[in-house]
Structures are given as structure tokens and as C-alpha cells.
Design a protein around this motif. Sequence first.
Motif, short mmCIF file in Angstrom:
data_model
loop_
_atom_site.label_atom_id
_atom_site.label_comp_id
_atom_site.label_asym_id
_atom_site.label_seq_id
_atom_site.Cartn_x
_atom_site.Cartn_y
_atom_site.Cartn_z
N ALA A 103 1.13 -0.98 -0.26
CA ALA A 103 0.00 0.05 0.35
C ALA A 103 1.09 0.89 0.45
O ALA A 103 0.29 2.50 -0.70
CB ALA A 103 -0.66 -0.61 0.85
N GLN A 104 2.22 0.95 0.93
CA GLN A 104 2.81 2.08 0.93
C GLN A 104 3.53 2.80 -0.51
O GLN A 104 3.80 3.75 -1.11
CB GLN A 104 3.62 2.10 2.00
CG GLN A 104 4.76 3.34 1.77
CD GLN A 104 6.12 2.96 2.76
OE1 GLN A 104 6.46 2.73 2.27
NE2 GLN A 104 6.61 3.39 3.74
N LEU A 105 3.32 1.36 -0.89
CA LEU A 105 5.12 1.39 -2.31
C LEU A 105 3.62 2.04 -3.25
O LEU A 105 4.42 2.90 -4.40
CB LEU A 105 5.68 0.10 -2.83
CG LEU A 105 6.05 0.30 -3.52
CD1 LEU A 105 7.78 0.28 -3.31
CD2 LEU A 105 6.67 -1.20 -3.97
N MET A 106 2.51 1.82 -3.22
CA MET A 106 1.43 2.13 -4.22
C MET A 106 1.43 4.08 -4.63
O MET A 106 1.34 4.79 -5.14
CB MET A 106 0.24 1.95 -4.06
CG MET A 106 0.33 0.76 -4.38
SD MET A 106 -1.64 -0.27 -4.82
CE MET A 106 -2.13 0.11 -3.43
N PHE A 107 1.35 4.37 -3.47
CA PHE A 107 1.03 5.78 -2.91
C PHE A 107 2.53 6.35 -3.02
O PHE A 107 2.80 7.36 -3.79
CB PHE A 107 0.71 6.61 -1.39
CG PHE A 107 -0.49 6.22 -1.49
CD1 PHE A 107 -1.32 7.09 -1.72
CD2 PHE A 107 -1.54 4.71 -0.42
CE1 PHE A 107 -2.52 7.52 -1.07
CE2 PHE A 107 -2.78 5.07 -0.12
CZ PHE A 107 -2.64 5.27 -0.58
N LYS A 108 3.99 6.45 -3.00
CA LYS A 108 5.51 6.76 -3.45
C LYS A 108 5.67 6.49 -4.52
O LYS A 108 6.26 7.41 -4.99
CB LYS A 108 6.61 6.09 -2.51
CG LYS A 108 5.77 6.27 -1.02
CD LYS A 108 6.43 7.21 -0.38
CE LYS A 108 7.45 7.81 -0.36
NZ LYS A 108 7.89 9.41 -0.12
N SER A 109 5.03 5.71 -5.31
CA SER A 109 5.36 5.33 -6.69
C SER A 109 5.32 6.93 -7.65
O SER A 109 5.44 6.88 -8.10
CB SER A 109 4.30 3.94 -7.34
OG SER A 109 3.55 4.61 -7.64
N THR A 110 3.86 7.67 -7.24
CA THR A 110 3.35 8.31 -7.60
C THR A 110 3.68 10.01 -7.33
O THR A 110 3.71 11.04 -8.25
CB THR A 110 2.29 8.55 -7.44
OG1 THR A 110 2.04 8.90 -5.93
CG2 THR A 110 0.81 7.29 -7.77
N VAL A 132 13.62 7.99 -11.50
CA VAL A 132 14.78 6.85 -11.13
C VAL A 132 14.65 6.18 -10.07
O VAL A 132 14.66 4.40 -10.01
CB VAL A 132 16.07 7.55 -11.07
CG1 VAL A 132 16.98 6.82 -10.79
CG2 VAL A 132 16.68 7.50 -12.42
N THR A 133 13.85 6.96 -8.98
CA THR A 133 13.37 6.17 -7.68
C THR A 133 12.41 5.49 -8.32
O THR A 133 12.33 4.28 -7.35
CB THR A 133 13.76 7.32 -6.76
OG1 THR A 133 12.38 8.16 -7.25
CG2 THR A 133 14.63 7.82 -6.33
N THR A 134 11.50 5.53 -8.26
CA THR A 134 10.17 5.42 -8.42
C THR A 134 10.92 3.60 -9.41
O THR A 134 9.87 2.58 -9.01
CB THR A 134 9.36 5.95 -9.65
OG1 THR A 134 9.03 6.63 -8.81
CG2 THR A 134 7.93 5.10 -10.17
N ALA A 135 11.06 3.78 -10.69
CA ALA A 135 11.99 2.80 -11.23
C ALA A 135 12.58 1.73 -10.33
O ALA A 135 12.27 0.08 -10.28
CB ALA A 135 13.15 3.20 -12.45
#
Length: 359
Positions: A111-118, A271-274
Motif C-alpha cells: 500500500a505504501q509503495l503504491m502511494f510513493k510510486s506516484t 529513477v527512484t520510481t523505477a
Amino acid sequence: MKNEEQSRTLFGISLSERPRWKQFLICSSGFFFGYLVNGICEEYVYNRLQFSYGWYFTFVQGWVYIFLIYLQGFTPKQMVNPWKTYVKLSAVLMGSNGLTKGSLAFLNYPAQLMFKSTKVLPVMVMGAFIPGLKRKYPPHEYVSAVLLVVGLILFTLADAHTSPNFSVIGVLMVSGALIMDAFLGNLQEAIFTMNPATTQTEMLFCSTLVGMPFLIPPMLVTGELFKAWSSCSQHPYVYGVLVFEAMATFIGQVSVLSLIALFGAATTAMVTTARKAVTLLLSYLIFTKPLTEQHGSGLLLITMGIILKMLPDNKSPKKRSTATAPPPPPPPMFENEACSEDNRFQIGIEEAEEKRRLV
């Protein structure tokens, strides 16, 4: 003076004298190494030990950063910016780190990763409003960012065996971290842009030292300072994990600042998202988890986003038409082109009289 013209190094490796692709590869490698280790340590501390003290862990991490920078020989005398330059940046940095780590107490990792990926999207939007930047991105970069974000969300949802745990408090915390992330990268880029002599070490040292007092109020208000101190005292080896994590993250942080200085906040955010996608993919390869069609769709979108980001801008310089171009003006007959017609006539008379005398 542009950022690219400033001489920059990364842990003794010269970046300025290398091609752009080598600069990107070196900085990205340092970032990936640091934050892959960071992810493993966070997984161990937060999920295995059930220690969710984001503010306190960020505080401990800050002291490790300062000690490592001191070992590198950096002193405040080497600063090129005044302390007040880093006040806003430090508040945003510590708030983002504390909220991100603390949200894991209320959200599971997918769940956290989904938010941070944006994060890349608000970073690109906010770049248009930061003084000293006023960034404008071509349409294909926005499309690339959307593909990257949607692909990672699909992959993350497929990774969750159950539906992600959406706690209201956790959602508010990670949303606050996203807002601060939108300012963070752009503020860092603005400082590099307005004063290219700023080094990555100065940026990290000042933002950490100035920002650490901002962590004390939330630790006291929530009571986390005393709870974390008591829990870590009963399990002192946790400090070893935190120090090791901070050392690895230090490498990642300096690499991220190098990316921001050389390539800008939006490229760094992508890059951080990748990196998040690579972390999930490695977990499947290492622990041999089954890959589904949804995983494949997510990876495909991520790959498309990365390839689209790598495409060069098709802005060719405007060519002048030689057929319609006016002929160049004749060279001036006199040194002073501003001479009046009377002056020229007088000069002509004087030259004629001089010729008669010679004859």
C-alpha cells in the motif's frame, strides 16, 4: 553558469569529465545499491521486529550521516551557501523521511509503495512553481511518468496476496510525505541551479543538521522518543541494523543529489520510481515467487515508460532560408559608421585637395 559545467565527483569518481550516459549510470548504480540495502533493512526492522518508530529512526540516521560527513573532512567553513538557505529544505526533508517511515505502522508495504510510486507526477508539476526553476516538460515526459506510475501500481497490486491495508492515518501520513517530496527534489535542484558551486556533501550535511531539531517535537508529542528508546534498549542489535542501513542510505542519498544536480528533480524521481519496480522484481527472482499476467502487464508499462523517457527531444533548430535571406550589408567605408553625410562630404573635399597638391 550551468550545472553541467560545475565540476562534480561522487566518492572520488569524477563525473564532469565523463559522457552523460556514464554519469547517469554511475549515479544510478550508487542510488540503487544504497536503497536496495535500505529496503532490506526496513523490511527486517518494520515487518520482522514490528518496530515502527519512523521519527526516531530518522533521528538516528541523521547522526550517522553527520558522522560519515565528518569522516570525509567536510567542515562548515567549506559552505558556499548561508544556513538560512537550508531551513525550508531541511523541514521538508525530515518531514518526508519521518512520515514515510512512520506510515509503515499503519500501511503494509504494497500500500505504501503504491502511494510513493506516484511521486514523480507531483515533482514534475511542482517544478513549474519553484523560484529559480520554472520547469516546463515536453508532453512525452508526462506520458512516460504516467506509464511508469500505472505500471508500478499494477505490479504492486499483483504482489499483494490480500488487499492492501488502507488505514486512514497511514494514508494521511504517506500523502503528507508525497506533498513534501514534491517540494524536496525541486528545492534541492533550485539550490544547485542558483549556486552551482554547492556540493552534494554540503547539501546533505546542512539539510540534515538543520533538519534534526524538526524531529524532536513529533517524537515528544507522540511519545515515540521514550517508546523507541525503551524498545531499542531491550534489543540493542537494532542499532547495528540502523547504522548499517544509514551507511548504505548515505551512499544512495549522495548519489541522488548527484542525479538532481546533473539531470534534474523529475528525472531523479523517475529513477527512484523505477528502483521500486526493480526491488519488487528482485524479490520475485530471489524468493522464486510466481509471476502472473498482471505482473507482466505492469512490467511492460514500466518498460514503455522508461524507453519513452529516454527518447530525445525532436526539437530541431530553425533553419534559415538562404533563398529569401537578405544579402549581407556592405562593409563600412569609414571606421565610424555613425558619420553624418556632411562629414563624409568634407572628407572627400580634403582628399581631392591633397591629390591636387601632390600633382
